[in-house]
Design a protein around this motif. Structure first.
Motif, PDB file in Angstrom:
ATOM      1  N   GLY A 188     -67.060  47.918  57.941  1.00 20.57           N
ATOM      2  CA  GLY A 188     -67.780  47.450  59.314  1.00 20.57           C
ATOM      3  C   GLY A 188     -68.517  48.743  59.866  1.00 20.57           C
ATOM      4  O   GLY A 188     -68.317  49.730  59.592  1.00 20.57           O
ATOM      5  N   SER A 189     -69.626  48.451  60.738  1.00 18.37           N
ATOM      6  CA  SER A 189     -70.377  49.696  61.118  1.00 18.37           C
ATOM      7  C   SER A 189     -71.050  49.145  62.503  1.00 18.37           C
ATOM      8  O   SER A 189     -71.158  48.087  62.900  1.00 18.37           O
ATOM      9  N   VAL A 190     -71.303  50.447  63.426  1.00 15.40           N
ATOM     10  CA  VAL A 190     -72.274  50.060  64.537  1.00 15.40           C
ATOM     11  C   VAL A 190     -73.075  51.269  64.838  1.00 15.40           C
ATOM     12  O   VAL A 190     -72.812  52.377  64.360  1.00 15.40           O
ATOM     13  N   PRO A 191     -74.201  51.041  65.513  1.00 15.02           N
ATOM     14  CA  PRO A 191     -75.106  51.982  65.535  1.00 15.02           C
ATOM     15  C   PRO A 191     -74.814  52.796  67.090  1.00 15.02           C
ATOM     16  O   PRO A 191     -74.298  52.421  67.830  1.00 15.02           O
ATOM     17  N   ILE A 192     -74.751  54.275  66.602  1.00 20.30           N
ATOM     18  CA  ILE A 192     -74.512  55.080  68.108  1.00 20.30           C
ATOM     19  C   ILE A 192     -75.793  55.539  68.406  1.00 20.30           C
ATOM     20  O   ILE A 192     -76.384  56.430  67.850  1.00 20.30           O
ATOM     21  N   ASP A 193     -76.365  55.202  69.455  1.00 23.51           N
ATOM     22  CA  ASP A 193     -77.798  55.519  69.938  1.00 23.51           C
ATOM     23  C   ASP A 193     -77.648  56.646  70.859  1.00 23.51           C
ATOM     24  O   ASP A 193     -76.645  57.054  71.372  1.00 23.51           O
ATOM     25  N   ALA A 194     -78.771  57.112  71.336  1.00 27.47           N
ATOM     26  CA  ALA A 194     -78.921  58.225  72.477  1.00 27.47           C
ATOM     27  C   ALA A 194     -78.945  57.711  73.769  1.00 27.47           C
ATOM     28  O   ALA A 194     -79.699  57.623  74.520  1.00 27.47           O
ATOM     29  N   ALA A 195     -77.755  57.227  74.242  1.00 29.48           N
ATOM     30  CA  ALA A 195     -77.711  56.321  75.512  1.00 29.48           C
ATOM     31  C   ALA A 195     -77.001  57.196  76.841  1.00 29.48           C
ATOM     32  O   ALA A 195     -77.245  56.697  77.694  1.00 29.48           O
ATOM     33  N   ALA A 196     -77.207  58.573  76.664  1.00 31.68           N
ATOM     34  CA  ALA A 196     -76.671  59.569  77.519  1.00 31.68           C
ATOM     35  C   ALA A 196     -76.924  60.930  77.146  1.00 31.68           C
ATOM     36  O   ALA A 196     -77.231  61.175  76.072  1.00 31.68           O
ATOM     37  N   ASP A 197     -76.965  61.701  78.520  1.00 31.00           N
ATOM     38  CA  ASP A 197     -77.187  63.214  78.228  1.00 31.00           C
ATOM     39  C   ASP A 197     -76.259  63.778  77.169  1.00 31.00           C
ATOM     40  O   ASP A 197     -76.568  64.632  76.091  1.00 31.00           O
ATOM     41  N   GLU A 198     -75.035  63.463  77.436  1.00 24.17           N
ATOM     42  CA  GLU A 198     -73.917  63.875  76.715  1.00 24.17           C
ATOM     43  C   GLU A 198     -72.891  62.738  76.179  1.00 24.17           C
ATOM     44  O   GLU A 198     -72.661  61.769  76.746  1.00 24.17           O
ATOM     45  N   ARG A 199     -72.771  63.027  74.654  1.00 23.13           N
ATOM     46  CA  ARG A 199     -71.706  61.728  73.947  1.00 23.13           C
ATOM     47  C   ARG A 199     -70.928  62.594  73.071  1.00 23.13           C
ATOM     48  O   ARG A 199     -71.015  63.471  72.506  1.00 23.13           O
ATOM     49  N   ALA A 200     -69.743  61.878  72.760  1.00 20.73           N
ATOM     50  CA  ALA A 200     -68.569  62.253  71.813  1.00 20.73           C
ATOM     51  C   ALA A 200     -68.088  61.101  71.319  1.00 20.73           C
ATOM     52  O   ALA A 200     -68.081  60.042  71.814  1.00 20.73           O
ATOM     53  N   ILE A 201     -67.628  61.382  69.966  1.00 21.59           N
ATOM     54  CA  ILE A 201     -66.655  60.213  69.411  1.00 21.59           C
ATOM     55  C   ILE A 201     -65.607  60.688  69.070  1.00 21.59           C
ATOM     56  O   ILE A 201     -65.547  61.745  68.355  1.00 21.59           O
ATOM     57  N   TYR A 202     -64.484  59.940  69.052  1.00 23.90           N
ATOM     58  CA  TYR A 202     -63.117  60.188  68.915  1.00 23.90           C
ATOM     59  C   TYR A 202     -62.634  59.223  67.986  1.00 23.90           C
ATOM     60  O   TYR A 202     -62.642  57.946  68.612  1.00 23.90           O
ATOM     61  N   ILE A 203     -62.086  59.496  66.859  1.00 26.18           N
ATOM     62  CA  ILE A 203     -61.560  58.644  65.871  1.00 26.18           C
ATOM     63  C   ILE A 203     -59.812  58.562  66.336  1.00 26.18           C
ATOM     64  O   ILE A 203     -59.250  59.643  66.061  1.00 26.18           O
ATOM     65  N   ALA A 204     -59.295  57.493  66.993  1.00 25.77           N
ATOM     66  CA  ALA A 204     -58.072  57.402  67.361  1.00 25.77           C
ATOM     67  C   ALA A 204     -57.314  56.772  66.201  1.00 25.77           C
ATOM     68  O   ALA A 204     -55.950  57.400  65.970  1.00 25.77           O
ATOM     69  N   ILE A 205     -57.695  55.783  65.384  1.00 23.68           N
ATOM     70  CA  ILE A 205     -56.884  55.385  64.315  1.00 23.68           C
ATOM     71  C   ILE A 205     -57.753  55.233  63.084  1.00 23.68           C
ATOM     72  O   ILE A 205     -59.029  54.533  63.508  1.00 23.68           O
ATOM     73  N   GLY A 206     -57.283  55.325  62.008  1.00 25.63           N
ATOM     74  CA  GLY A 206     -57.935  54.931  60.770  1.00 25.63           C
ATOM     75  C   GLY A 206     -59.036  56.174  60.334  1.00 25.63           C
ATOM     76  O   GLY A 206     -58.936  57.125  60.608  1.00 25.63           O
ATOM     77  N   ASP A 207     -60.130  55.444  59.511  1.00 24.82           N
ATOM     78  CA  ASP A 207     -60.840  56.549  58.716  1.00 24.82           C
ATOM     79  C   ASP A 207     -62.420  56.043  59.266  1.00 24.82           C
ATOM     80  O   ASP A 207     -62.557  54.738  59.522  1.00 24.82           O
ATOM     81  N   ALA A 208     -63.255  56.874  59.476  1.00 18.77           N
ATOM     82  CA  ALA A 208     -64.772  56.639  59.750  1.00 18.77           C
ATOM     83  C   ALA A 208     -65.639  57.960  59.107  1.00 18.77           C
ATOM     84  O   ALA A 208     -65.409  58.858  58.867  1.00 18.77           O
ATOM     85  N   THR A 209     -66.886  57.510  59.188  1.00 17.33           N
ATOM     86  CA  THR A 209     -68.027  58.261  58.813  1.00 17.33           C
ATOM     87  C   THR A 209     -69.026  58.219  59.854  1.00 17.33           C
ATOM     88  O   THR A 209     -69.252  56.986  60.495  1.00 17.33           O
ATOM     89  N   LEU A 210     -69.786  59.160  59.902  1.00 16.49           N
ATOM     90  CA  LEU A 210     -70.931  59.015  60.985  1.00 16.49           C
ATOM     91  C   LEU A 210     -72.253  59.584  59.859  1.00 16.49           C
ATOM     92  O   LEU A 210     -72.350  60.662  59.705  1.00 16.49           O
ATOM     93  N   ASP A 211     -72.893  58.569  59.511  1.00 16.16           N
ATOM     94  CA  ASP A 211     -74.101  58.756  58.859  1.00 16.16           C
ATOM     95  C   ASP A 211     -73.589  59.600  57.578  1.00 16.16           C
ATOM     96  O   ASP A 211     -74.296  60.353  56.965  1.00 16.16           O
ATOM     97  N   GLY A 212     -72.506  59.103  56.979  1.00 15.14           N
ATOM     98  CA  GLY A 212     -72.114  59.778  55.822  1.00 15.14           C
ATOM     99  C   GLY A 212     -71.200  60.780  56.021  1.00 15.14           C
ATOM    100  O   GLY A 212     -70.141  61.224  54.884  1.00 15.14           O
ATOM    101  N   MET A 213     -70.939  61.547  56.913  1.00 13.05           N
ATOM    102  CA  MET A 213     -70.110  62.377  57.425  1.00 13.05           C
ATOM    103  C   MET A 213     -68.741  61.963  57.830  1.00 13.05           C
ATOM    104  O   MET A 213     -68.631  61.236  58.554  1.00 13.05           O
ATOM    105  N   THR A 214     -67.595  62.716  56.944  1.00 18.89           N
ATOM    106  CA  THR A 214     -66.243  61.984  57.182  1.00 18.89           C
ATOM    107  C   THR A 214     -65.876  62.721  58.500  1.00 18.89           C
ATOM    108  O   THR A 214     -66.067  63.973  58.962  1.00 18.89           O
ATOM    109  N   LEU A 215     -65.277  61.773  59.491  1.00 18.73           N
ATOM    110  CA  LEU A 215     -64.831  62.195  60.743  1.00 18.73           C
ATOM    111  C   LEU A 215     -63.250  62.118  60.678  1.00 18.73           C
ATOM    112  O   LEU A 215     -62.561  61.317  60.210  1.00 18.73           O
TER     113      LEU A 215
END
Length: 300
Positions: A188-215
């Motif tokens: 699965g995937s979702v787009p992360i758009d520029a919806a705010a001045d400041e944003r952060a992503i936190y991986i609580a459980i499992g594995d994920a990548t952001l544009d191919g970068m491993t988080l």
């Protein structure tokens, strides 16, 4: 796009073992202390406590902030000094506005203790705009069914606060705030758009990548302003997207107190020591004493 083009800062957690469960704290930290209004970010668990035990956070005070509790698993009974009593369960939101002063306790319900409480979720604090810091304290419970959920093939995202992907949560906000629980199935995937001045992503459980970068799990990734990217998971993940407007003035933090004014924190210290904060009805026989913390920390 390189990793440096995507990520402004990477914040690894400070982990505390509280006996039976761990808490992973990424905000506040030395590298960075706020992302939008978020000034405190804790992941609790996941854990399964022993039968007959539970969490017992005794009554303690807050000023000039709002606390947000969001669970993945388990239940917590909340009681506070404005008379609120509520049990939060997975997918619901507890928003407690401290204003000029509130006291609350958090405990495992008796039904949870009987089977061995599960505990998994996120607790955050939001700094308040200066004009709202001293408002009257309040409590708000938003049921899971009342939060909008954005769904795409392989992904779903309840909107906890603010507006994302065309949906808006009913949860009260004081500053511009975005907060979402992103659940990704395998592939699965979702787009992360520029919806705010400041944003952060936190991986609580499992594995994920952001544009191919491993988080890495339990790590807060602060995104560069204006960057759009795709969050994806190969085997399934749960991630929190948080942020909002950048604060122009610093906040001071000492124990459970957050304020734009150092002298306000000193007054709160004095008032708690003197027993001048209001009591929690039905839970006023014990409390957390003021700690020996050497100094207040100021965060730009």
């Amino acid at each position: 796009m390189t990793n440096d083009d995507l990520i402004l800062q990477t914040i690894t957690p400070v982990t505390h073992d509280l006996g039976g469960f761990k808490v992973h704290r990424t905000l506040p930290s030395r590298p960075r202390t706020m992302v939008g209004p978020f000034i405190f970010f804790d992941q609790m668990g996941p854990a399964r406590l022993t039968v007959g035990t539970g969490i017992d956070v005794r009554p303690h005070p807050h000023i000039n902030l709002a606390t947000v509790t969001y669970l993945f698993e388990g239940a917590i009974a909340h009681s506070d000094s404005v008379g609120s009593v509520a049990v939060i369960e997975p997918g619901a939101v507890n928003l407690m506005t401290a204003g000029h002063g509130i006291v609350h306790s958090e405990r495992s319900p008796s039904a949870e203790r009987a089977v061995g409480p599960a505990l998994s979720g996120i607790q955050t604090w939001l700094a308040m705009p200066e004009a709202d810091e001293e408002i009257d304290p309040a409590f708000e419970h938003v049921a899971k069914a009342d939060l909008p959920t954005v769904e795409t093939p392989g992904a779903r995202a309840p909107i906890v606060m603010g507006s994302l992907w065309g949906a808006t949560a009913p949860t009260t906000t004081y500053a511009e705030t975005i907060y979402a629980d992103i659940v990704l199935d395998a592939g699965g995937s979702v787009p992360i758009d520029a919806a705010a001045d400041e944003r952060a992503i936190y991986i609580a459980i499992g594995d994920a990548t952001l544009d191919g970068m491993t988080l890495e799990p339990r790590t807060l990734y602060v995104l560069r302003p204006g960057v759009t990217a795709t969050l994806r998971s190969e085997s399934g993940a749960r991630a929190m997207l948080c942020g909002g407007e950048a604060f122009a003035t610093p906040r001071h933090v000492w124990w459970n107190f957050v304020s734009s004014r150092q002298d306000r924190i000193e007054e709160a210290k004095r008032a708690w020591t003197a027993g001048e904060f209001p009591k929690v009805g039905g839970d006023d026989k014990e409390w957390i004493p003021i700690p020996a913390i050497p100094k207040t920390v100021s965060y730009p």
